[in-house]
Design a protein around this motif. Sequence first.
Motif, PDB file in Angstrom:
ATOM      1  N   TRP A  52       0.829  -1.212   0.000  1.00  0.00           N
ATOM      2  CA  TRP A  52       0.000   0.000   0.000  1.00  0.00           C
ATOM      3  C   TRP A  52       0.861   1.259   0.000  1.00  0.00           C
ATOM      4  O   TRP A  52       0.614   2.196  -0.777  1.00  0.00           O
ATOM      5  CB  TRP A  52      -0.902  -0.038   1.225  1.00  0.00           C
ATOM      6  CG  TRP A  52      -1.654   1.213   1.541  1.00  0.00           C
ATOM      7  CD1 TRP A  52      -2.651   1.777   0.809  1.00  0.00           C
ATOM      8  CD2 TRP A  52      -1.478   2.045   2.704  1.00  0.00           C
ATOM      9  NE1 TRP A  52      -3.118   2.916   1.448  1.00  0.00           N
ATOM     10  CE2 TRP A  52      -2.415   3.091   2.604  1.00  0.00           C
ATOM     11  CE3 TRP A  52      -0.643   1.989   3.805  1.00  0.00           C
ATOM     12  CZ2 TRP A  52      -2.517   4.082   3.567  1.00  0.00           C
ATOM     13  CZ3 TRP A  52      -0.748   2.959   4.776  1.00  0.00           C
ATOM     14  CH2 TRP A  52      -1.669   4.003   4.662  1.00  0.00           C
ATOM     15  N   LEU A  53       1.889   1.291   0.832  1.00  0.00           N
ATOM     16  CA  LEU A  53       2.775   2.454   0.872  1.00  0.00           C
ATOM     17  C   LEU A  53       3.483   2.640  -0.466  1.00  0.00           C
ATOM     18  O   LEU A  53       3.629   3.773  -0.948  1.00  0.00           O
ATOM     19  CB  LEU A  53       3.803   2.294   1.999  1.00  0.00           C
ATOM     20  CG  LEU A  53       3.257   2.398   3.427  1.00  0.00           C
ATOM     21  CD1 LEU A  53       4.344   2.046   4.436  1.00  0.00           C
ATOM     22  CD2 LEU A  53       2.714   3.794   3.707  1.00  0.00           C
ATOM     23  N   ALA A  54       3.913   1.546  -1.069  1.00  0.00           N
ATOM     24  CA  ALA A  54       4.582   1.647  -2.368  1.00  0.00           C
ATOM     25  C   ALA A  54       3.650   2.254  -3.419  1.00  0.00           C
ATOM     26  O   ALA A  54       4.089   3.018  -4.295  1.00  0.00           O
ATOM     27  CB  ALA A  54       5.069   0.273  -2.811  1.00  0.00           C
ATOM     28  N   ALA A  55       2.360   1.939  -3.322  1.00  0.00           N
ATOM     29  CA  ALA A  55       1.390   2.482  -4.278  1.00  0.00           C
ATOM     30  C   ALA A  55       1.151   3.977  -4.070  1.00  0.00           C
ATOM     31  O   ALA A  55       0.647   4.657  -4.983  1.00  0.00           O
ATOM     32  CB  ALA A  55       0.075   1.718  -4.167  1.00  0.00           C
ATOM     33  N   LEU A  56       1.492   4.509  -2.899  1.00  0.00           N
ATOM     34  CA  LEU A  56       1.332   5.939  -2.635  1.00  0.00           C
ATOM     35  C   LEU A  56       2.516   6.767  -3.116  1.00  0.00           C
ATOM     36  O   LEU A  56       2.433   8.001  -3.164  1.00  0.00           O
ATOM     37  CB  LEU A  56       1.137   6.168  -1.127  1.00  0.00           C
ATOM     38  CG  LEU A  56      -0.159   5.627  -0.518  1.00  0.00           C
ATOM     39  CD1 LEU A  56      -0.171   5.852   0.993  1.00  0.00           C
ATOM     40  CD2 LEU A  56      -1.394   6.259  -1.159  1.00  0.00           C
ATOM     41  N   VAL A  57       3.620   6.124  -3.460  1.00  0.00           N
ATOM     42  CA  VAL A  57       4.793   6.835  -3.959  1.00  0.00           C
ATOM     43  C   VAL A  57       4.427   7.536  -5.267  1.00  0.00           C
ATOM     44  O   VAL A  57       3.808   6.959  -6.154  1.00  0.00           O
ATOM     45  CB  VAL A  57       5.979   5.871  -4.168  1.00  0.00           C
ATOM     46  CG1 VAL A  57       7.110   6.560  -4.924  1.00  0.00           C
ATOM     47  CG2 VAL A  57       6.473   5.347  -2.821  1.00  0.00           C
ATOM     48  N   PRO A 100       5.647  11.898  -2.040  1.00  0.00           N
ATOM     49  CA  PRO A 100       6.760  11.043  -1.631  1.00  0.00           C
ATOM     50  C   PRO A 100       7.409  10.357  -2.818  1.00  0.00           C
ATOM     51  O   PRO A 100       6.750  10.021  -3.817  1.00  0.00           O
ATOM     52  CB  PRO A 100       6.092  10.024  -0.701  1.00  0.00           C
ATOM     53  CG  PRO A 100       4.655  10.031  -1.094  1.00  0.00           C
ATOM     54  CD  PRO A 100       4.337  11.399  -1.562  1.00  0.00           C
ATOM     55  N   GLY A 101       8.735  10.136  -2.702  1.00  0.00           N
ATOM     56  CA  GLY A 101       9.485   9.523  -3.780  1.00  0.00           C
ATOM     57  C   GLY A 101       9.938   8.116  -3.479  1.00  0.00           C
ATOM     58  O   GLY A 101      10.366   7.381  -4.391  1.00  0.00           O
ATOM     59  N   THR A 102       9.817   7.687  -2.196  1.00  0.00           N
ATOM     60  CA  THR A 102      10.272   6.354  -1.820  1.00  0.00           C
ATOM     61  C   THR A 102       9.657   5.953  -0.483  1.00  0.00           C
ATOM     62  O   THR A 102       9.019   6.775   0.188  1.00  0.00           O
ATOM     63  CB  THR A 102      11.806   6.320  -1.722  1.00  0.00           C
ATOM     64  OG1 THR A 102      12.249   4.972  -1.546  1.00  0.00           O
ATOM     65  CG2 THR A 102      12.313   7.172  -0.588  1.00  0.00           C
ATOM     66  N   VAL A 103       9.881   4.702  -0.121  1.00  0.00           N
ATOM     67  CA  VAL A 103       9.470   4.182   1.189  1.00  0.00           C
ATOM     68  C   VAL A 103      10.694   3.608   1.868  1.00  0.00           C
ATOM     69  O   VAL A 103      11.452   2.851   1.259  1.00  0.00           O
ATOM     70  CB  VAL A 103       8.396   3.071   1.074  1.00  0.00           C
ATOM     71  CG1 VAL A 103       7.944   2.630   2.463  1.00  0.00           C
ATOM     72  CG2 VAL A 103       7.218   3.526   0.238  1.00  0.00           C
ATOM     73  N   ASP A 104      10.900   3.955   3.124  1.00  0.00           N
ATOM     74  CA  ASP A 104      12.028   3.412   3.877  1.00  0.00           C
ATOM     75  C   ASP A 104      11.555   3.059   5.287  1.00  0.00           C
ATOM     76  O   ASP A 104      11.146   3.924   6.052  1.00  0.00           O
ATOM     77  CB  ASP A 104      13.175   4.431   3.955  1.00  0.00           C
ATOM     78  CG  ASP A 104      14.385   3.876   4.686  1.00  0.00           C
ATOM     79  OD1 ASP A 104      14.617   2.645   4.616  1.00  0.00           O
ATOM     80  OD2 ASP A 104      15.101   4.659   5.325  1.00  0.00           O
TER      81      ASP A 104
END
Length: 395
Positions: free
Chosen positions: A343-348, A386-390
């Motif tokens: 889900w977070l990756a889809a918000l990038v 946002p450009g990435t997830v960490d």
Amino acid sequence: MNATLAEPQVISLGCRLNLAESERIRGILAGERDVVVVNSCAVTGEAVRQTRQAIRRARRAHPDARLLVTGCAAEIERAQIAAMPEVDGLVANSAKLDPRAWNTAPAARAETTLHTRAFVAVQNGCDHACTFCVIPQGRGPSRSLTIEQVLREVETHLAQNAAEVVLTGVDVTSWGTDLADRPLLGTLVLAILDRFPELRRLRMSSLDGVEIDPLLLELFASEPRLMPHLHLSLQHGHDLILKRMKRRHSRRDAVDLIANLRTRRRDLAVGADLIAGFPTESEEHHAANLSIVHELGIVHGHVFPYSPRPGTPAARMPQVAHGEIKRRAAELRTAVAASRNAWLAALVGKPLEILAESDGTGYSPEFARVQLPSSTPRGAIVTVTPGTVDKGLLQ
């Protein structure tokens, strides 16, 4: 020599309702010196252990302070908590928002809010009898604030510059059942939105999905100021276990509810409470618990390993081995983490409206946590792409 506390310290454990009540207690005790309050939780055996740990830690940190305990553990485990040598006194859960219980006069409200989001407890107590739960023993029957009382609370928080209001309670969807005209929760939500057009974000805490009324369902689907974040008091994904828990919904009820909402509000983020290792839970039942994480797309998961609470029907049922409970809880957390990461990756790459906290992060309407520029003022709502997830944080 130990320094005297210049202002009361309130340690809050457990639910959002406790957090809201802790803010009220802090206001009641404003001006008091050398006082520590532990607002306790008893939802699980682990919660009681953490309460005891918090009491001991508070006493070590403030050996000369007056240490008082309130909350559900202080109600349900009253004799045991009172017997702890660190504790100077108990305040009944039902009286903890009454200044007389603390032997102090009502204090004026602070000029500024302590949180970017304000928690408003619209309801307390519970009339249900889930077989695993002791909270009705600690909180009593369901009691609701009137609409006007809630509106006054919201008005106070908006005057203190709160950017978001969260409606909370023990069983929020039962709000209104004890009031004269038995209004439904959707009526309250609509009244808040209508009275305060300046309120930018209204969020709901955990809800019993089967009790969401048609008006509230419509507001979730169509009202942009009601945040697209629905946290369900789900507890399990298998109908037999739900029946043994004495829950009021089926798996299909939850699936149909989320499917219905997502047809109209694609950005809806789903959270849920899930219990691992409930008595009599088989591998088949556990598999259903795992599969509902994927079927509902649960991205905010609160996973509780089952622990028996004395006096509850579930404590008398055949228990699952402790090691099995731990394994199943870990598998549930892994499933939720995988769903959340996807889900977070889809918000990038998507512009998000972020409410800034004090720690350099903030939250989107869907309650995704986002890294913010250090210069972002607390309480501001800013647009971030946002450009990435960490490590679970959008950046």
